[in-house]
Write a protein that holds these residues in place. Structure first.
Motif, short mmCIF file in Angstrom:
data_model
loop_
_atom_site.label_atom_id
_atom_site.label_comp_id
_atom_site.label_asym_id
_atom_site.label_seq_id
_atom_site.Cartn_x
_atom_site.Cartn_y
_atom_site.Cartn_z
N ARG A 1 0.84 -1.21 0.00
CA ARG A 1 0.00 0.00 0.00
C ARG A 1 0.87 1.25 0.00
N THR A 2 0.51 2.20 -0.87
CA THR A 2 1.08 3.54 -0.82
C THR A 2 0.07 4.44 -0.11
N ALA A 3 0.52 5.17 0.88
CA ALA A 3 -0.37 6.03 1.68
C ALA A 3 -0.71 7.27 0.86
N LEU A 4 -1.77 7.20 0.08
CA LEU A 4 -2.06 8.22 -0.92
C LEU A 4 -2.42 9.57 -0.30
N LYS A 5 -3.18 9.57 0.79
CA LYS A 5 -3.53 10.85 1.40
C LYS A 5 -2.30 11.52 2.03
N SER A 6 -1.41 10.74 2.60
CA SER A 6 -0.17 11.30 3.14
C SER A 6 0.71 11.84 2.02
N ALA A 7 0.75 11.11 0.90
CA ALA A 7 1.51 11.58 -0.26
C ALA A 7 0.94 12.89 -0.77
N MET A 8 -0.38 12.98 -0.82
CA MET A 8 -1.02 14.22 -1.26
C MET A 8 -0.73 15.35 -0.28
N GLU B 1 -10.85 4.27 -4.14
CA GLU B 1 -11.80 3.16 -4.08
C GLU B 1 -11.14 1.89 -4.61
N ASN B 2 -11.54 0.77 -4.03
CA ASN B 2 -11.12 -0.56 -4.50
C ASN B 2 -9.60 -0.71 -4.53
N TYR B 3 -8.95 -0.29 -3.44
CA TYR B 3 -7.49 -0.41 -3.36
C TYR B 3 -7.14 -1.73 -2.69
N GLN B 4 -6.89 -2.73 -3.51
CA GLN B 4 -6.46 -4.04 -3.03
C GLN B 4 -4.94 -4.09 -3.10
N HIS B 5 -4.30 -4.56 -2.05
CA HIS B 5 -2.84 -4.51 -2.02
C HIS B 5 -2.28 -5.56 -1.07
N GLY B 6 -0.99 -5.82 -1.21
CA GLY B 6 -0.29 -6.73 -0.32
C GLY B 6 0.02 -6.08 1.01
N PRO B 7 0.63 -6.82 1.93
CA PRO B 7 0.93 -6.27 3.26
C PRO B 7 1.98 -5.17 3.19
N GLN B 8 1.91 -4.28 4.16
CA GLN B 8 2.87 -3.17 4.23
C GLN B 8 4.26 -3.70 4.57
N VAL B 9 5.26 -3.01 4.05
CA VAL B 9 6.65 -3.32 4.41
C VAL B 9 7.02 -2.40 5.56
N LYS B 10 7.32 -2.95 6.71
CA LYS B 10 7.57 -2.15 7.90
C LYS B 10 9.05 -2.08 8.22
#
Length: 282
Positions: free
Chosen positions: A62-69, A267-276
């Motif tokens: 997942r890319t944190a789109l709102k944080s990127a914005m 909407e409909n953001y399907q993704h793999g687990p986050q890399v921590k």
């Protein structure tokens, strides 16, 4: 499957298989323990993302789109160089006790220059030109100001944006395209973050001037994977891929300076687990 995933996997594979190493050479970045941070790198990596086809968010993670914005608004809308105006903590390592990152990023966008039509800062001039002379070949912003580099806590990585308008026969509205120039990029930590940021910037500007967001051309001079990221990248690019999410803006907002992160609809953001716990070289 997401085209952004496919481009990312190809780029990472090319770097890992054919890149050159900086190991044993003098390098500036260091890991937290003081060890030199070496990279595997490729020179002159480019990628095209057509926002008319899909939004270029990775689904591998997942890319944190709102944080990127929020960060892109911090630079180009709020024109700030202070981390207290930013919700995320990604710039904390480079801020002084007042929160300033020096004469960098938003500070540069806020600088005014004189034109026959009056004084404009960089972003205001972009919006003015796209409104009044959209087919100009001079519509750009640039944050790499040599006279101010000594007062920047970090030289700008993604430093220049050039806008270009096309209008194909039969299209109701013109298309706004963008070239993002980047001198250096940590591929694992920042690649899709920057791609999504500037895709959102292109969408906001296009909506503000009544155009359609078109192509984002991303040019990276030094595209690198850090030595301590190699195993993480190999695991990441082997993951399943999913269709791209639907990403759009609130159609009611027509001024660039009125956008907030609440106006980004994902909407409909399907993704793999986050890399921590990705180690970051400073």
């Amino acid at each position: 499957m997401s085209k952004a995933d496919q481009l990312f996997v190809k780029m990472c594979t090319d770097i890992l298989d054919h890149g050159t190493t900086t190991e044993g050479h003098k390098v500036r970045p260091r890991w937290e323990d003081g060890t030199p941070a070496y990279t595997i790198k490729n020179f002159g990596v480019t990628a095209r993302y057509d926002l008319r086809e899909e939004f270029p968010a990775l689904t591998l993670r997942r890319t944190a789109l709102k944080s990127a914005m929020d960060e892109i608004l911090w630079i180009y809308q709020r024109k700030s160089n202070n981390i207290h105006d930013l919700k995320s903590h990604i710039w904390d390592e480079w801020a002084d006790e007042s929160g300033s990152i020096g004469k960098a990023y938003g500070y540069q966008i806020a600088q005014k220059s004189h034109y026959p039509e009056g004084d404009f800062d960089q972003m205001d001039r972009v919006l003015y030109d796209l409104t009044h002379t959209p087919y100009s070949r001079r519509i750009m912003t640039n944050m790499y100001t040599f006279a101010d580099l000594s007062e920047m806590h970090l030289y700008p990585c993604a430093y220049s944006v050039t806008y270009n308008v096309t209008h194909a026969a039969g299209d109701e509205r013109p298309t706004l395209n963008m070239v993002l120039m980047q001198r250096s990029q940590d591929i694992l930590a920042a690649n899709n973050w920057n791609v999504c940021q500037y895709a959102i910037l292109l969408m906001m500007v296009a909506q503000s001037v009544g155009m359609v967001a078109g192509e984002l051309l991303h040019v990276i001079v030094d595209a690198h994977i850090y030595d301590r990221h190699v195993d993480i990248v190999r695991e990441l690019i082997a993951r399943p891929q999913y269709p791209a999410p639907t990403v759009r803006l609130n159609p009611e907002v027509t001024s660039f300076y009125d956008f907030t992160t609440d106006d980004l609809i994902v909407e409909n953001y399907q993704h793999g687990p986050q890399v921590k716990n990705i180690p970051i070289a400073v």
